[in-house]
Structure formats: C-alpha cells, structure tokens
Design a protein around this motif. Structure first.
Motif, PDB file in Angstrom:
ATOM      1  N   GLY B  92       0.819  -1.206   0.000  1.00 18.59           N
ATOM      2  CA  GLY B  92       0.000   0.000   0.000  1.00 18.59           C
ATOM      3  C   GLY B  92       0.852   1.255   0.000  1.00 18.59           C
ATOM      4  O   GLY B  92       0.546   2.245  -0.681  1.00 18.59           O
ATOM      5  N   MET B  93       1.949   1.219   0.766  1.00 19.61           N
ATOM      6  CA  MET B  93       2.851   2.377   0.823  1.00 19.61           C
ATOM      7  C   MET B  93       3.538   2.598  -0.526  1.00 19.61           C
ATOM      8  O   MET B  93       3.692   3.743  -0.972  1.00 19.61           O
ATOM      9  N   MET B  94       3.945   1.500  -1.169  1.00 19.63           N
ATOM     10  CA  MET B  94       4.644   1.614  -2.456  1.00 19.63           C
ATOM     11  C   MET B  94       3.704   2.083  -3.571  1.00 19.63           C
ATOM     12  O   MET B  94       4.123   2.632  -4.569  1.00 19.63           O
ATOM     13  N   TRP B  95       2.409   1.843  -3.376  1.00 20.01           N
ATOM     14  CA  TRP B  95       1.416   2.352  -4.333  1.00 20.01           C
ATOM     15  C   TRP B  95       0.987   3.775  -3.943  1.00 20.01           C
ATOM     16  O   TRP B  95       0.778   4.630  -4.796  1.00 20.01           O
ATOM     17  N   GLY B  96       0.865   4.014  -2.651  1.00 15.74           N
ATOM     18  CA  GLY B  96       0.338   5.288  -2.151  1.00 15.74           C
ATOM     19  C   GLY B  96       1.237   6.476  -2.454  1.00 15.74           C
ATOM     20  O   GLY B  96       0.748   7.561  -2.795  1.00 15.74           O
ATOM     21  N   ARG B  97       2.542   6.273  -2.343  1.00 17.66           N
ATOM     22  CA  ARG B  97       3.463   7.412  -2.552  1.00 17.66           C
ATOM     23  C   ARG B  97       3.347   7.995  -3.963  1.00 17.66           C
ATOM     24  O   ARG B  97       3.171   9.215  -4.103  1.00 17.66           O
TER      25      ARG B  97
END
Lengths: 49, 246
Positions: B92-97
């Motif tokens: 999620g973090m790698m997509w969210g940024r």
C-alpha cells in the motif's frame, strides 16, 4: 523515485519476503525434527548415571 | 507429498502471476506503472484478514474443545497473517506514494485499522512467549485472537463508515465486481495473483502447522524427560526419598 522503482520495491519486498519466510520455515522444520529425534531417542542431560 | 505438489503449483502460479502483472498487463492510464503494485497489495491484504479470521475460529475451537491442535492452527494462522498484513501495508505504501503523494496517513481509517491488526498480531505472538504452560498459553492466545478478529469487519467497513484516502470496497460490492470499470485484463491479473497468493498461503499454513505440532511434541518430550529425571533422582541411593509415614 520513479513509478517503476516503487513497483520493484513493492514486488521485491513482498515476493522476496515470502521466499525468505519459506526458507526460514523449512529450516525451522528441519531443526524441530532433529530436536524431536534427540528428545525422544536419548536420555535427558540431567538424568542420574 | 500432497503439500509438496501444492508448494510446487503455488510457486509456478506466483511466478506466472508476477510475469502477467508486470509484463503482460498494460500500465494504467491514470496511475501508470504504480498500479501494478495493486496485484500484490490486494492479495496480501486478503490473506492477512483471512488468516486472522481463521485464527479466531481456531481459537474458538480451542476454548470449546480444549484441543491443542486448534491452538497450533491459530498460532500458525496468526504468524502467517502477520506476514501478509505487513506485506499489505508495504504494498500500500509503495502504491500510495506515487498515486496519493504520501506513504502513509494516520487519519485514514483503513490504514490505521490495518496497522492495528498488525500490532494485535505481533502482540499475540509476543503473548505466547510469556507462558510455558501450553493450556494457559493457548487460552490467553485464543482470547487475543478473538479480539484481533473484531478488527476485520472494522477494516472492511472503515471505508464506508468514515472518510479517508482509501477507496471504497470493490470486490465485495456486487455492482462493481460484476460490472468492473477497468478492462477485464486488469481484473484477470488481480484474480490470477489472488489465486497464486492463496495457494502459497495454504502451503505456508500447512507447513507452519506441522512446525507448531512438532514444537508441541518437543515441549511434551522435554517435560516428560524432566519428570523422569526428577523421579530417578528421588529414588536413587542418597537421593531425596520421602520418609514413609508412621
């Protein structure tokens, strides 16, 4: 970071993490089987002689 | 033998699904290549929640039947669940940024409740280390597992109940899943990865359960050998023999 780098980081950590957990799990299983064999087959270390 | 076949099939499926998601499916028109992270993120999130649901059911089974096999299953499910929940957060973090502009936002209810599930899972595993008594440990762990499972519906409905960055449900909503707004190739990639990850999860769970059962047997063997050693020491000449009464 570019989008591709985020994709590499995402897939790398997740797939790499699964692979690392598989390796760790198989190692723990081997160690546990050896420990069980030892515990079942040999007298306890503090048993009187 | 069957689990070996499952492991082999899971490995092939994950490799094929990763190739499909990374190289066959085109980049999203709006999100670009970052959208490819969704395939592993959603798969991980689904399995994290499935693991904690299974752990709660196994915990209930233990509290009802007092059978340590249920405890071994719950323990295995939580360990695997912690792994997949952590992967879901990372994905999620790698997509969210690149898409949201931030790695993380505590104000988002879906993110915060997922982090809570991870914390509860880690707490469950730490709690198990506090006691050597298998029955006491299993009872305490079952209660914590049930508390952790209460978070699963909150995670799911958080995007409906409260406002946040995270989009609403897609798969559980029949209107959206039957009439997807994205090309079917994207849906196929997601379903392919979900299947591959679920096969991998099943294999991991079987192996972890085998390990948990082995650990239980080792504990029993060690306990028995200690009892036997104490008895032998007590009855040996010069040992602490109890005086007969009278």
């Amino acid at each position: 970071m570019t989008d591709v780098e985020f994709v590499i980081a995402g897939y790398g950590v997740i797939l790499g993490g699964i692979a690392a957990y598989v390796a760790l799990l198989l190692r723990r299983l081997r160690i546990a089987r050896e420990a069980l064999d030892r515990a079942a087959g040999s007298p306890p270390p503090d048993a009187p002689r | 033998m069957k689990s070996r076949v499952l492991g082999f099939v899971a490995l092939l499926a994950v490799i094929a699904a990763a190739i499909f998601g990374l190289f066959v499916v085109p980049a999203d028109l709006h999100q670009g290549d970052a959208q490819r992270v969704m395939y592993v993120h959603v798969g991980s999130a689904w399995l994290g929640e499935l693991s904690f649901g299974l752990a709660a059911l196994a915990g209930l089974g233990y509290l009802w039947r007092r059978d340590l096999r249920f405890d071994a299953l719950a323990h295995s499910a939580v360990e695997v669940g912690v792994l997949f929940t952590a992967f879901a957060i990372w994905g999620g973090m790698m997509w969210g940024r690149p898409v949201w502009g931030v790695f993380w936002q505590w104000e988002d209810p879906r993110l915060a409740t997922t982090a809570l599930l991870l914390a509860l899972g880690i707490g469950y595993l730490l709690l198990r280390r506090l006691s050597d008594d298998p029955t006491r440990r299993a009872s305490r762990a079952a209660v914590v597992g049930l508390i952790a499972a209460l978070d699963i519906p909150i995670i799911h409905f958080s995007v409906i109940w409260w406002r946040g960055l995270h989009q609403g449900p897609t798969f559980i909503d029949p209107a959206k899943s039957l009439k997807a707004a994205v090309p079917m190739l994207f849906v196929a990639a997601l379903l392919f990865m979900l299947t591959a990850f679920t096969l991998t999860w099943a294999w991991l769970l079987i192996r972890r359960y085998q390990l948990a059962r082995l650990e239980t047997r080792i504990e029993e063997e060690v306990r028995l050998s200690r009892i036997n050693a104490a008895r032998a020491a007590a009855t040996a000449p010069g040992g602490a023999v109890e005086e007969p009464a009278g």
